[in-house]
Structures are given as C-alpha cells and as structure tokens.
Design a protein around this motif. Structure first.
Motif, PDB file in Angstrom:
ATOM      1  N   ARG A 100      31.241  36.274 -27.782  1.00  0.00           N
ATOM      2  CA  ARG A 100      32.390  36.547 -27.784  1.00  0.00           C
ATOM      3  C   ARG A 100      33.536  37.247 -28.342  1.00  0.00           C
ATOM      4  O   ARG A 100      34.473  37.372 -27.943  1.00  0.00           O
ATOM      5  CB  ARG A 100      32.936  35.567 -26.332  1.00  0.00           C
ATOM      6  CG  ARG A 100      31.970  35.318 -25.127  1.00  0.00           C
ATOM      7  CD  ARG A 100      32.435  34.038 -24.377  1.00  0.00           C
ATOM      8  NE  ARG A 100      31.159  33.734 -23.282  1.00  0.00           N
ATOM      9  CZ  ARG A 100      31.051  34.780 -22.636  1.00  0.00           C
ATOM     10  NH1 ARG A 100      31.505  34.967 -22.177  1.00  0.00           N
ATOM     11  NH2 ARG A 100      29.631  34.107 -21.367  1.00  0.00           N
ATOM     12  N   LYS A 101      33.154  35.999 -29.133  1.00  0.00           N
ATOM     13  CA  LYS A 101      34.213  36.202 -30.087  1.00  0.00           C
ATOM     14  C   LYS A 101      34.582  37.157 -31.306  1.00  0.00           C
ATOM     15  O   LYS A 101      35.348  38.015 -31.401  1.00  0.00           O
ATOM     16  CB  LYS A 101      34.841  34.631 -31.038  1.00  0.00           C
ATOM     17  CG  LYS A 101      35.786  34.234 -31.749  1.00  0.00           C
ATOM     18  CD  LYS A 101      36.256  33.071 -32.855  1.00  0.00           C
ATOM     19  CE  LYS A 101      37.322  33.797 -33.182  1.00  0.00           C
ATOM     20  NZ  LYS A 101      37.403  31.500 -34.115  1.00  0.00           N
ATOM     21  N   GLN A 107      35.303  37.318 -20.968  1.00  0.00           N
ATOM     22  CA  GLN A 107      34.987  35.550 -19.949  1.00  0.00           C
ATOM     23  C   GLN A 107      33.978  35.828 -19.795  1.00  0.00           C
ATOM     24  O   GLN A 107      32.618  35.148 -19.260  1.00  0.00           O
ATOM     25  CB  GLN A 107      36.172  34.829 -20.698  1.00  0.00           C
ATOM     26  CG  GLN A 107      37.147  34.915 -21.266  1.00  0.00           C
ATOM     27  CD  GLN A 107      36.018  33.768 -22.667  1.00  0.00           C
ATOM     28  OE1 GLN A 107      35.116  33.340 -21.988  1.00  0.00           O
ATOM     29  NE2 GLN A 107      36.083  33.825 -23.568  1.00  0.00           N
ATOM     30  N   SER A 108      34.078  37.152 -19.014  1.00  0.00           N
ATOM     31  CA  SER A 108      33.570  37.890 -17.571  1.00  0.00           C
ATOM     32  C   SER A 108      32.198  37.678 -17.949  1.00  0.00           C
ATOM     33  O   SER A 108      31.095  38.042 -17.230  1.00  0.00           O
ATOM     34  CB  SER A 108      33.921  39.281 -16.898  1.00  0.00           C
ATOM     35  OG  SER A 108      33.863  39.971 -17.316  1.00  0.00           O
ATOM     36  N   ILE A 111      25.713  34.838 -20.653  1.00  0.00           N
ATOM     37  CA  ILE A 111      25.318  35.486 -21.806  1.00  0.00           C
ATOM     38  C   ILE A 111      24.430  36.256 -22.303  1.00  0.00           C
ATOM     39  O   ILE A 111      24.139  36.831 -23.077  1.00  0.00           O
ATOM     40  CB  ILE A 111      24.401  33.837 -22.247  1.00  0.00           C
ATOM     41  CG1 ILE A 111      25.353  33.084 -21.894  1.00  0.00           C
ATOM     42  CG2 ILE A 111      23.603  33.535 -22.792  1.00  0.00           C
ATOM     43  CD1 ILE A 111      25.009  31.457 -22.179  1.00  0.00           C
ATOM     44  N   SER A 112      23.460  36.460 -20.884  1.00  0.00           N
ATOM     45  CA  SER A 112      22.192  38.297 -20.808  1.00  0.00           C
ATOM     46  C   SER A 112      23.177  38.709 -21.756  1.00  0.00           C
ATOM     47  O   SER A 112      22.540  40.056 -22.205  1.00  0.00           O
ATOM     48  CB  SER A 112      21.755  38.168 -19.468  1.00  0.00           C
ATOM     49  OG  SER A 112      22.549  38.623 -18.618  1.00  0.00           O
ATOM     50  N   ARG A 113      24.605  38.948 -21.448  1.00  0.00           N
ATOM     51  CA  ARG A 113      25.337  40.707 -21.295  1.00  0.00           C
ATOM     52  C   ARG A 113      25.315  41.061 -22.305  1.00  0.00           C
ATOM     53  O   ARG A 113      25.843  41.775 -23.291  1.00  0.00           O
ATOM     54  CB  ARG A 113      26.591  41.002 -20.231  1.00  0.00           C
ATOM     55  CG  ARG A 113      26.969  42.266 -20.952  1.00  0.00           C
ATOM     56  CD  ARG A 113      27.943  42.542 -19.475  1.00  0.00           C
ATOM     57  NE  ARG A 113      28.844  43.687 -19.826  1.00  0.00           N
ATOM     58  CZ  ARG A 113      28.530  44.536 -19.349  1.00  0.00           C
ATOM     59  NH1 ARG A 113      29.671  44.465 -18.016  1.00  0.00           N
ATOM     60  NH2 ARG A 113      30.070  45.723 -19.069  1.00  0.00           N
ATOM     61  N   LEU A 114      25.600  39.475 -23.396  1.00  0.00           N
ATOM     62  CA  LEU A 114      25.867  39.437 -25.054  1.00  0.00           C
ATOM     63  C   LEU A 114      24.626  39.455 -25.270  1.00  0.00           C
ATOM     64  O   LEU A 114      24.903  40.521 -26.633  1.00  0.00           O
ATOM     65  CB  LEU A 114      26.198  37.714 -24.975  1.00  0.00           C
ATOM     66  CG  LEU A 114      27.798  37.347 -24.293  1.00  0.00           C
ATOM     67  CD1 LEU A 114      27.886  36.041 -24.452  1.00  0.00           C
ATOM     68  CD2 LEU A 114      28.676  37.792 -24.855  1.00  0.00           C
TER      69      LEU A 114
END
Length: 308
Positions: A100-101, A107-108, A111-114
């Motif tokens: 994320r950082k 923030q939306s 984890i799967s999209r990350l």
C-alpha cells in the motif's frame, strides 16, 4: 523483463561456450558444413547442439540435468524421507500490506488486488520469507528432525504465484519395511490431518479450515480407466479414506497401484484435509503439504524436476 532477457542471453552464451569447448568434432568446420548437418538431421550433432540450452532455466535440457542431479542424490543418500510443499497465500496474506505504501495504493484496495497489481514484488517478498523460514525453522531448529540433505525447487503457477517443492533427508529416520512400528511413530510425530477443536485451539482450527481443505477442480481431476469405463478421480487422492488409526500399506503394491504408502487416522470431517505439520502451519500461515515418501522418491522426482 529486460533483466530476465539479459539472464537468458548470458546463459545461452555460457551454453554455446561450453558446447564449443566440449564438442571437439565440430572444431574447424565451416558454417556451410554445420548447416549441412542440420539439414540432414544429424542426430548426434543435434544432440550436441541441444546441450547449449542446459544453462537456460525451464528448458527440457535444463531439467534433464537437474533430474540427473536429484537421482544421483537418491543413489548416494537413499530415498528422501519427507516431501514438503510450501505455498504462498497470495490473495489474503497480511505480509503484503506494505505494498500500500510502496505503490501508493488506496486503502480501499483488498489484499488480492494488491497482489494482482504487483505480483513481482509479492513473489520477491515470498522468496525472502521462505529463505528465512527454511533456514531457521527447518534447518537450524530441526522442526521435522535433523536435515542431512535437501533439494529445493521453486515453481510458478499460471497466475504468477510461487510455491516450493522440497525433498528432505532426515537423520536416523525410520524406514518402511524395516522399522514398521517406528515408522508409525515417526509419521504421527510430524504429520497430521486433524481439525483441532475451535474452542481449545482456535488459531490452528482457523488455519487448517482456511488453508488445508482441498477442493477438487479441473487441475486435479483425471480420468482413470477401471475395467471398461473411465472414472474421474483426484490425482492427489482426495477424499482420503476414514481410518481409526494410522495404516501402513505394502510399499510394492502401493507403488504399482499409485496409492499412498500410508493413511493417517482420519474422521469423516477430515477426508479433505491436506496433511500438514501443526507448528509449520502456525508459523507459515499458508497452505503446506507434508508427506512421508519412503520409496516413492523416484516417481516424485519426475514431478518435482519437471517444468509444469
């Protein structure tokens, strides 16, 4: 991508260099003579040419060499004791929250999209995590026993997630056919298929039900001829039979029928639990598969050293 192409190019140059050093019969030949050998399908010459691909990862020549090394280890050290597969929980692992950082992700993002946005970073992080886990937990602490020798292979699935296949040679391990009672104790001390009680072991219960329950799909289903008809079966032997106690099968008959050498004590709720080690699962927080393999090592060598 450029780094990968650079590595392949470097490996190919190494292969060509080694080929020119070892294939003395081709020294001094003209380009026309070499092309003539190719045109007439000179088998020996073609075999020599194919060796230059051996340094390039995932070519048939590369895995042929690796397979030879593993078989040599089996001849030298005997059959591996355990076969361990460690996977990455790429779609729900809290370990990749750092993206994320790093990637300025909203923030939306789940984890799967990350993961799907940056699979390369996830793979790199997983490799670092596995290296520490393997060196500290398995080698130094000896959770599965003192490891004398090992072989590790990293694989990638179609969507980019990686997992590891590992052969482990354990010191003074019990041997099927020689130490039958000791084999049962050896397996039960290290491998489980139990679903812990939700009240007394909530953490382990959560991990087992989340990561260790096998669901059959097109990937594992295969048609096997039984008599005159074909039957669809799971190639990982799920669902597994209910047993009141651990059962050690005849090794020779098991190998001929492609069945497991042993079956753990298992109730009806546990027929789809992938065998695991409780401590490894609690430390890893993702799917693992642990098998006592005994004499099945040669057949597993074909699977582990193949390019899937």
């Amino acid at each position: 991508m450029f780094a990968l192409l650079w590595k392949i190019n470097k490996a190919l140059k190494t292969g060509i260099h080694n080929l020119l050093k070892t294939s003395r019969g081709n020294v001094g030949q003209t380009v026309a003579e070499i092309l003539q050998k190719i045109n007439v399908l000179d088998v020996e010459f073609e075999g020599n040419l194919s060796t230059m691909l051996a340094p390039i990862w995932c070519t048939n020549q590369y895995w042929f060499r690796v397979k030879g090394k593993v078989k040599a280890m089996i001849v030298e050290y005997g059959s591996p004791t355990l076969f361990l597969t460690i996977s990455c929980a790429e779609y729900d692992s809290a370990d990749i929250q750092y993206l994320r950082k790093v990637n300025n992700a909203p923030q939306s993002y789940s984890i799967s999209r990350l993961y799907t946005e940056d699979p390369v970073s996830v793979s790199r992080q997983f490799s670092y995590k596995f290296k520490d886990f393997f060196n500290i937990v398995i080698l130094q602490r000896g959770v599965l026993g003192k490891v004398e020798h090992y072989y590790v292979k990293k694989e990638y699935q179609m969507h980019g997630a990686s997992h590891y296949h590992i052969f482990l040679w354990i010191e003074n391990a019990a041997v099927v056919g020689i130490d039958r009672p000791e084999v049962c104790s050896f397996i039960q001390d290290r491998i489980s298929c139990h679903i812990p009680d939700r009240n007394t072991s909530p953490d382990l219960n959560f991990l087992v039900t989340k990561h260790q329950m096998h669901k059959c799909s097109k990937y594992c289903k295969q048609n096997i001829k039984v008599g005159k008809t074909y039957v669809s079966r799971c190639r990982f032997d799920f669902p597994r039979p209910v047993r009141n106690s651990i059962c050690i099968n005849d090794v020779e008959n098991s190998l001929k029928s492609c069945n497991k050498i042993y079956y753990l004590k298992r109730n009806e709720k546990e027929v789809r639990v992938n065998d695991y080690n409780p401590l490894l699962l609690k430390l890893w927080h993702a799917n693992i598969d642990l098998q006592y393999i005994a004499k099945r090592s040669l057949s597993l060598t074909e699977y582990v050293t193949g390019c899937h």
